[in-house]
Design a protein around this motif. Structure first.
Motif, PDB file in Angstrom:
ATOM      1  N   ASP A 146       0.832  -1.206   0.000  1.00  0.00           N
ATOM      2  CA  ASP A 146       0.000   0.000   0.000  1.00  0.00           C
ATOM      3  C   ASP A 146       0.866   1.255   0.000  1.00  0.00           C
ATOM      4  N   LEU A 147       1.881   1.274   0.851  1.00  0.00           N
ATOM      5  CA  LEU A 147       2.768   2.429   0.932  1.00  0.00           C
ATOM      6  C   LEU A 147       3.514   2.636  -0.381  1.00  0.00           C
ATOM      7  N   LEU A 148       4.001   1.557  -0.954  1.00  0.00           N
ATOM      8  CA  LEU A 148       4.740   1.651  -2.213  1.00  0.00           C
ATOM      9  C   LEU A 148       3.834   2.147  -3.343  1.00  0.00           C
ATOM     10  N   ARG A 149       2.570   1.738  -3.335  1.00  0.00           N
ATOM     11  CA  ARG A 149       1.631   2.196  -4.366  1.00  0.00           C
ATOM     12  C   ARG A 149       1.436   3.709  -4.285  1.00  0.00           C
ATOM     13  N   TYR A 150       1.268   4.240  -3.073  1.00  0.00           N
ATOM     14  CA  TYR A 150       1.104   5.685  -2.932  1.00  0.00           C
ATOM     15  C   TYR A 150       2.380   6.443  -3.297  1.00  0.00           C
ATOM     16  N   LEU A 151       3.525   5.855  -2.994  1.00  0.00           N
ATOM     17  CA  LEU A 151       4.779   6.477  -3.393  1.00  0.00           C
ATOM     18  C   LEU A 151       4.883   6.518  -4.916  1.00  0.00           C
ATOM     19  N   GLN A 152       4.558   5.404  -5.572  1.00  0.00           N
ATOM     20  CA  GLN A 152       4.660   5.354  -7.027  1.00  0.00           C
ATOM     21  C   GLN A 152       3.666   6.302  -7.690  1.00  0.00           C
ATOM     22  N   GLU A 153       2.487   6.454  -7.121  1.00  0.00           N
ATOM     23  CA  GLU A 153       1.528   7.404  -7.678  1.00  0.00           C
ATOM     24  C   GLU A 153       2.082   8.820  -7.664  1.00  0.00           C
ATOM     25  N   GLY A 154       2.757   9.188  -6.587  1.00  0.00           N
ATOM     26  CA  GLY A 154       3.380  10.513  -6.518  1.00  0.00           C
ATOM     27  C   GLY A 154       4.505  10.653  -7.520  1.00  0.00           C
ATOM     28  N   ARG A 155       5.325   9.626  -7.646  1.00  0.00           N
ATOM     29  CA  ARG A 155       6.412   9.637  -8.632  1.00  0.00           C
ATOM     30  C   ARG A 155       5.858   9.842 -10.039  1.00  0.00           C
ATOM     31  N   ASP A 156       4.853   9.048 -10.384  1.00  0.00           N
ATOM     32  CA  ASP A 156       4.281   9.112 -11.728  1.00  0.00           C
ATOM     33  C   ASP A 156       3.637  10.466 -12.004  1.00  0.00           C
ATOM     34  N   ALA A 157       2.940  11.004 -11.016  1.00  0.00           N
ATOM     35  CA  ALA A 157       2.291  12.310 -11.185  1.00  0.00           C
ATOM     36  C   ALA A 157       3.335  13.384 -11.469  1.00  0.00           C
ATOM     37  N   LEU A 158       4.436  13.342 -10.728  1.00  0.00           N
ATOM     38  CA  LEU A 158       5.493  14.338 -10.905  1.00  0.00           C
ATOM     39  C   LEU A 158       6.139  14.219 -12.284  1.00  0.00           C
ATOM     40  N   MET A 159       6.415  12.995 -12.711  1.00  0.00           N
ATOM     41  CA  MET A 159       7.040  12.808 -14.016  1.00  0.00           C
ATOM     42  C   MET A 159       6.114  13.246 -15.149  1.00  0.00           C
TER      43      MET A 159
END
Length: 199
Positions: free
Chosen positions: A9-22
């Motif tokens: 769950d934590l990794l999914r939210y981290l990846q969502e932020g990464r993807d949004a920024l990119m």
């Protein structure tokens, strides 16, 4: 019944932020991804560079897994760097370099996250001695918060550049109205602000 998986769950939210920024870099010129659009110089490529350094530090150095173990780190990642050096890209630091470094940081971070348990202990070398000891869970929450915060900054900066908005590709999270509607909406907000300011 769904089995709880806090790490996933934590990794999914981290990846969502990464993807949004990119996503905020897509379709922009070299100038536009670098241009400072706030009084403190906030710019899109600088935000990416910053979050790359955040991940390299918190998921690398903090847990004894330094990313730059074999090679010397770039000048802006050292303790002797000038203030805000990680918040902007020099003309010599290409988009490909910064974006590539961020993707490498993801891989390094994801390896740390996969290898360690959430209660694994690390030490943040740049924090005060009495607060340096942390868990992986603590760092994950902190980095998610930081990444999502900067993705929000990037959303505003991108809107200032070309009017594009949204938190993710295919999910802009704003009403699908035309420019005239938004101009009317903005005038209404301006009117309300002025009325409240004179009240």
């Amino acid at each position: 019944m769904i089995e709880p998986n806090p790490k996933a769950d934590l990794l999914r939210y981290l990846q969502e932020g990464r993807d949004a920024l990119m996503w905020k870099l897509d379709g922009l010129s070299e100038y536009d991804i670098r241009r400072p659009l706030t009084p403190t110089g906030t710019n899109l490529l600088g935000l990416v560079k910053h979050v790359a350094s955040v991940e390299l530090g918190y998921f690398g150095d903090t847990f004894g897994r330094p990313f730059f173990a074999a090679d010397p780190p770039p000048w802006w990642y050292t303790e002797y760097a000038e203030l805000n050096a990680d918040m902007w890209a020099t003309a010599d630091e290409s988009r490909e370099y910064i974006v590539g470094l961020y993707h490498q940081a993801w891989e390094h971070s994801n390896s740390t996250i996969a290898t360690l348990e959430l209660d694994a202990i690390g030490h943040v070398p740049w924090w005060p001695e009495e607060r340096r000891e942390v868990t992986l869970n603590h760092i994950l929450v902190r980095v998610i918060s930081d990444t999502q915060r900067h993705a929000g900054h990037a959303d505003i900066v991108r809107e200032l550049i070309d009017g594009s908005v949204g938190c993710q590709e295919g999910n802009d999270s704003v009403p699908a109205e035309d420019r005239a509607w938004w101009e009317k909406h903005r005038r209404r907000l301006e009117s309300a602000a002025r009325e409240a300011g004179h009240g």
